[in-house]
Design a protein around this motif. Structure first.
Motif, PDB file in Angstrom:
ATOM      1  N   GLY A   1       0.814  -1.211   0.000  1.00  0.00           N
ATOM      2  CA  GLY A   1       0.000   0.000   0.000  1.00  0.00           C
ATOM      3  C   GLY A   1       0.845   1.258   0.000  1.00  0.00           C
ATOM      4  O   GLY A   1       2.068   1.220   0.197  1.00  0.00           O
ATOM      5  N   MET A   2       0.192   2.406  -0.203  1.00  0.00           N
ATOM      6  CA  MET A   2       0.929   3.666  -0.286  1.00  0.00           C
ATOM      7  C   MET A   2       0.167   4.807   0.366  1.00  0.00           C
ATOM      8  O   MET A   2      -1.057   4.925   0.211  1.00  0.00           O
ATOM      9  CB  MET A   2       1.226   4.018  -1.743  1.00  0.00           C
TER      10      MET A   2
ATOM     11  N   CYS B   1      -5.912   8.380   6.059  1.00  0.00           N
ATOM     12  CA  CYS B   1      -5.371   7.751   4.846  1.00  0.00           C
ATOM     13  C   CYS B   1      -4.533   6.524   5.197  1.00  0.00           C
ATOM     14  O   CYS B   1      -4.536   5.528   4.463  1.00  0.00           O
ATOM     15  CB  CYS B   1      -4.552   8.762   4.047  1.00  0.00           C
ATOM     16  N   ILE B   2      -3.818   6.603   6.310  1.00  0.00           N
ATOM     17  CA  ILE B   2      -3.068   5.430   6.763  1.00  0.00           C
ATOM     18  C   ILE B   2      -4.039   4.308   7.138  1.00  0.00           C
ATOM     19  O   ILE B   2      -3.819   3.139   6.795  1.00  0.00           O
ATOM     20  CB  ILE B   2      -2.157   5.804   7.945  1.00  0.00           C
TER      21      ILE B   2
ATOM     22  N   ILE C   1      -4.088   0.505   5.586  1.00  0.00           N
ATOM     23  CA  ILE C   1      -3.863  -0.731   6.337  1.00  0.00           C
ATOM     24  C   ILE C   1      -5.129  -1.571   6.491  1.00  0.00           C
ATOM     25  O   ILE C   1      -5.056  -2.745   6.877  1.00  0.00           O
ATOM     26  CB  ILE C   1      -3.239  -0.456   7.722  1.00  0.00           C
ATOM     27  N   ALA C   2      -6.295  -0.993   6.170  1.00  0.00           N
ATOM     28  CA  ALA C   2      -7.552  -1.733   6.323  1.00  0.00           C
ATOM     29  C   ALA C   2      -7.563  -3.011   5.498  1.00  0.00           C
ATOM     30  O   ALA C   2      -8.125  -4.028   5.913  1.00  0.00           O
ATOM     31  CB  ALA C   2      -8.734  -0.844   5.932  1.00  0.00           C
TER      32      ALA C   2
ATOM     33  N   VAL D   1       3.307  -4.418   3.177  1.00  0.00           N
ATOM     34  CA  VAL D   1       4.248  -3.296   3.094  1.00  0.00           C
ATOM     35  C   VAL D   1       3.451  -2.005   2.960  1.00  0.00           C
ATOM     36  O   VAL D   1       2.453  -1.950   2.237  1.00  0.00           O
ATOM     37  CB  VAL D   1       5.192  -3.456   1.880  1.00  0.00           C
ATOM     38  N   VAL D   2       3.904  -0.957   3.661  1.00  0.00           N
ATOM     39  CA  VAL D   2       3.295   0.366   3.546  1.00  0.00           C
ATOM     40  C   VAL D   2       4.377   1.342   3.086  1.00  0.00           C
ATOM     41  O   VAL D   2       5.409   1.505   3.754  1.00  0.00           O
ATOM     42  CB  VAL D   2       2.694   0.835   4.880  1.00  0.00           C
ATOM     43  N   LEU D   3       4.160   1.955   1.940  1.00  0.00           N
ATOM     44  CA  LEU D   3       5.066   2.970   1.401  1.00  0.00           C
ATOM     45  C   LEU D   3       4.539   4.337   1.791  1.00  0.00           C
ATOM     46  O   LEU D   3       3.345   4.602   1.673  1.00  0.00           O
ATOM     47  CB  LEU D   3       5.157   2.863  -0.120  1.00  0.00           C
ATOM     48  N   MET D   4       5.421   5.226   2.253  1.00  0.00           N
ATOM     49  CA  MET D   4       5.012   6.565   2.672  1.00  0.00           C
ATOM     50  C   MET D   4       5.903   7.602   1.982  1.00  0.00           C
ATOM     51  O   MET D   4       7.115   7.630   2.183  1.00  0.00           O
ATOM     52  CB  MET D   4       5.135   6.715   4.189  1.00  0.00           C
ATOM     53  N   ASP D   5       5.270   8.433   1.163  1.00  0.00           N
ATOM     54  CA  ASP D   5       6.010   9.442   0.406  1.00  0.00           C
ATOM     55  C   ASP D   5       5.886  10.796   1.104  1.00  0.00           C
ATOM     56  O   ASP D   5       4.906  11.515   0.916  1.00  0.00           O
ATOM     57  CB  ASP D   5       5.464   9.524  -1.019  1.00  0.00           C
TER      58      ASP D   5
END
Length: 254
Positions: free
Chosen positions: A84-85, A151-152, A156-157, A162-166
């Motif tokens: 996710g992003m 948004c996070i 994650i829902a 993996v979580v990408l954070m820009d």
């Protein structure tokens, strides 16, 4: 995840060249470097977001659990389901708080115990206690920091790995930034996190590993980004192996 000599092209422009690094499970990896060095471009290559850009092309290897995510038989939608992003600017939908979080669940057919799943995601994003009595309220009515945590929660829902954070804190005030950083540490117990940040202090605070990217000019005078150094964050900030890394973190350029 592993990157093996990843190159990213936008049409004829060779934007990023030969980036190789390993993203370790349940750790926070930070990408730092000056503007235009390709760190966000590399981040977007990790879940095929660059596919959405006309003329973009990624070569080299990007593997997730040993699978090349750019193989012809791989569905990019499924890639983004597992990776996710969260974007730089909070982008809640013009829907209720509940429907913001439930959106991805419905799209992915994860509608059993929907209310419980939404609550779990909001708790995971440290937002439940602030919104539990106003779930029908528009997500757009929340503060900037709350919108980013919404948004996070939405990300994650659907239970990615993996979580990408820009640059997730670039538009937030210091108090909201602290909350998101604390949240990152909590999320890393369950998720693998990769964050792009211009804030070197943030990278030092939150990450276990750091990748330093820089930009150079090739023989034709074309600017391109490349990975200079990847190591434990403590080493990057105390005794980097490359002089260019030290020059950047000590403020000599960038």
């Amino acid at each position: 995840m592993e990157l093996d000599r990843v190159n990213v092209h936008y049409g004829a422009h060779h934007a990023v060249r030969d980036a190789s690094m390993v993203v370790r499970r349940n750790q926070i990896t930070a990408m730092i470097g000056p503007s235009g060095c390709g760190k966000s471009t590399v981040l977007r290559s990790l879940n095929r977001m660059n596919d959405l850009v006309n003329g973009a092309r990624v070569t080299g290897g990007v593997t997730y659990r040993g699978q090349d995510i750019y193989a012809p038989n791989v569905d990019p939608i499924q890639v983004r389901r597992h990776i996710g992003m969260v974007f730089q600017k909070a982008n809640p939908f013009p829907k209720s708080i509940f429907d913001n979080v439930a959106y991805g669940l419905r799209i992915n057919g994860m509608t059993d115990n929907l209310a419980d799943r939404v609550e779990q995601a909001l708790r995971g994003a440290a937002l439940w206690d602030e919104v539990k009595d106003n779930l029908k309220k528009s997500g757009l009515a929340l503060s900037g920091g709350q919108q980013q945590r919404l948004c996070i929660a939405r990300t994650i829902a659907v239970e990615p790995d993996v979580v990408l954070m820009d640059e997730p804190c670039s538009a937030l005030d210091p108090i909201a930034t602290v909350k998101v950083e604390e949240l990152m540490h909590e999320l890393a117990q369950t998720y693998t996190i990769v964050i792009v940040t211009h804030n070197m202090q943030q990278a030092a605070r939150v990450s276990k590993y750091t990748a330093f990217f820089s930009a150079d000019l090739d023989e034709a005078g074309e600017r391109y980004g490349h990975l200079v150094e990847f190591d434990d964050t403590a080493k990057i900030f105390s005794s980097p192996s490359d002089q260019r890394t030290e020059d950047y973190i000590t403020g000599r350029f960038g």
